[in-house]
Design a protein around this motif. Structure first.
Motif, short mmCIF file in Angstrom:
data_model
loop_
_atom_site.label_atom_id
_atom_site.label_comp_id
_atom_site.label_asym_id
_atom_site.label_seq_id
_atom_site.Cartn_x
_atom_site.Cartn_y
_atom_site.Cartn_z
N PRO A 116 -7.29 10.22 -9.43
CA PRO A 116 -8.30 10.93 -10.22
C PRO A 116 -7.67 11.58 -11.45
CG PRO A 116 -7.69 12.27 -8.33
CD PRO A 116 -6.95 10.96 -8.20
N GLY A 117 -8.36 11.52 -12.56
CA GLY A 117 -7.81 12.03 -13.81
C GLY A 117 -6.48 11.37 -14.10
N THR A 118 -5.55 12.14 -14.61
CA THR A 118 -4.17 11.70 -14.78
C THR A 118 -3.34 12.51 -13.80
OG1 THR A 118 -4.56 11.24 -17.11
CG2 THR A 118 -2.28 11.44 -16.42
N SER A 119 -2.63 11.83 -12.91
CA SER A 119 -2.00 12.49 -11.77
C SER A 119 -0.66 11.86 -11.46
CB SER A 119 -2.87 12.33 -10.53
OG SER A 119 -4.18 12.78 -10.72
N LEU A 120 0.02 12.46 -10.50
CA LEU A 120 1.19 11.82 -9.93
C LEU A 120 1.36 12.24 -8.49
CD1 LEU A 120 3.89 13.81 -9.59
CD2 LEU A 120 4.01 13.51 -12.01
N HIS A 121 2.14 11.46 -7.79
CA HIS A 121 2.61 11.76 -6.44
C HIS A 121 4.12 11.67 -6.48
CE1 HIS A 121 -1.55 10.68 -5.41
NE2 HIS A 121 -1.36 11.27 -4.24
N TYR A 122 4.79 12.32 -5.55
CA TYR A 122 6.24 12.21 -5.48
C TYR A 122 6.67 12.00 -4.03
CZ TYR A 122 6.21 17.13 -4.05
OH TYR A 122 5.96 18.31 -3.40
N SER A 123 7.84 11.40 -3.90
CA SER A 123 8.39 11.11 -2.58
C SER A 123 9.85 11.56 -2.53
CB SER A 123 8.31 9.61 -2.28
OG SER A 123 8.93 9.31 -1.05
N LEU A 124 10.22 12.19 -1.44
CA LEU A 124 11.60 12.63 -1.23
C LEU A 124 12.35 11.67 -0.30
CD1 LEU A 124 10.89 16.44 -0.71
CD2 LEU A 124 11.51 15.27 -2.84
N ASP A 125 11.66 10.60 0.17
CA ASP A 125 12.28 9.68 1.13
C ASP A 125 12.07 8.22 0.73
OD1 ASP A 125 9.58 9.40 1.67
OD2 ASP A 125 9.69 10.27 3.68
N ASP A 126 12.29 7.94 -0.56
CA ASP A 126 12.21 6.56 -1.07
C ASP A 126 10.86 5.89 -0.84
OD1 ASP A 126 14.69 6.36 -2.29
OD2 ASP A 126 15.68 5.73 -0.45
N GLY A 127 9.78 6.67 -0.86
CA GLY A 127 8.44 6.11 -0.76
C GLY A 127 7.92 5.92 0.65
N ALA A 128 8.67 6.35 1.67
CA ALA A 128 8.17 6.26 3.04
C ALA A 128 6.96 7.17 3.22
CB ALA A 128 9.25 6.61 4.04
N THR A 129 7.00 8.35 2.61
CA THR A 129 5.87 9.28 2.59
C THR A 129 5.71 9.82 1.17
OG1 THR A 129 7.24 11.21 3.16
CG2 THR A 129 6.23 9.98 5.00
N TRP A 130 4.50 10.26 0.85
CA TRP A 130 4.19 10.75 -0.49
C TRP A 130 3.54 12.12 -0.41
CZ3 TRP A 130 5.78 8.30 -4.83
CH2 TRP A 130 6.22 6.98 -4.68
N SER A 131 3.72 12.90 -1.46
CA SER A 131 3.11 14.22 -1.57
C SER A 131 1.60 14.10 -1.73
CB SER A 131 3.67 14.94 -2.81
OG SER A 131 3.17 14.31 -4.00
N ALA A 132 0.95 15.24 -1.70
CA ALA A 132 -0.45 15.30 -2.10
C ALA A 132 -0.52 15.01 -3.60
CB ALA A 132 -1.01 16.70 -1.81
N GLU A 158 0.84 -1.20 0.00
CA GLU A 158 0.00 0.00 0.00
C GLU A 158 0.88 1.25 0.00
OE1 GLU A 158 -3.35 0.44 -0.06
OE2 GLU A 158 -3.67 -1.71 -0.30
N MET A 159 0.50 2.23 -0.83
CA MET A 159 1.28 3.47 -0.91
C MET A 159 0.61 4.63 -0.18
SD MET A 159 2.58 2.97 -4.82
CE MET A 159 3.79 4.27 -4.86
N GLY A 160 -0.65 4.42 0.25
CA GLY A 160 -1.33 5.46 1.00
C GLY A 160 -2.16 6.41 0.17
N PHE A 161 -2.31 6.12 -1.13
CA PHE A 161 -3.16 6.95 -1.99
C PHE A 161 -3.75 6.08 -3.09
CE2 PHE A 161 1.19 7.38 -3.53
CZ PHE A 161 1.07 7.07 -4.88
N TYR A 162 -4.85 6.55 -3.67
CA TYR A 162 -5.52 5.83 -4.74
C TYR A 162 -4.83 6.14 -6.07
CZ TYR A 162 -9.04 4.61 -8.20
OH TYR A 162 -9.68 4.09 -9.28
N GLY A 163 -4.67 5.15 -6.90
CA GLY A 163 -4.14 5.35 -8.25
C GLY A 163 -4.11 4.03 -8.99
#
Length: 98
Positions: free
Chosen positions: A27-43, A2-7
């Motif tokens: 939703p739509g076409t989107s992305l998320h980014y992480s600065l800590d190797d996927g431990a946390t993700w952006s909005a 689980e990454m913590g967001f829908y996609g």
């Protein structure tokens, strides 16, 4: 995992500077980014209101990210946007006028 967001149809790219990008639809076409190797993700970072299918990304020699996807349904097409990504976030680079 689980990454913590829908996609749906996720695509991951790690930039040369170590930023982890996850492009997806929903939703739509989107992305998320992480600065800590996927431990946390952006909005969620919306890129297009359409439900783009199977996104892909490549880091270009000048550091821009090329994000490509196709739209689904009648009249579908292939679309792409250029992005910049750094520790302050991800931004769409506006197209130059033809």
């Amino acid at each position: 995992v689980e990454m913590g967001f829908y996609g749906q149809a996720p695509y991951l790219l790690r930039t040369k500077s170590g930023i982890l990008l996850c492009g997806h639809r929903g939703p739509g076409t989107s992305l998320h980014y992480s600065l800590d190797d996927g431990a946390t993700w952006s909005a969620n970072v919306p890129l297009d209101s359409c439900g783009g299918a199977y996104p892909s990304m490549a880091e270009l020699p000048d550091g821009r990210i090329l994000f490509v996807y196709y739209t689904e349904g009648p009249g579908s097409d292939i679309r792409g946007v250029h992005l910049s990504a750094d520790e302050t976030g991800v931004r769409v680079i506006p197209r130059e006028s033809d």
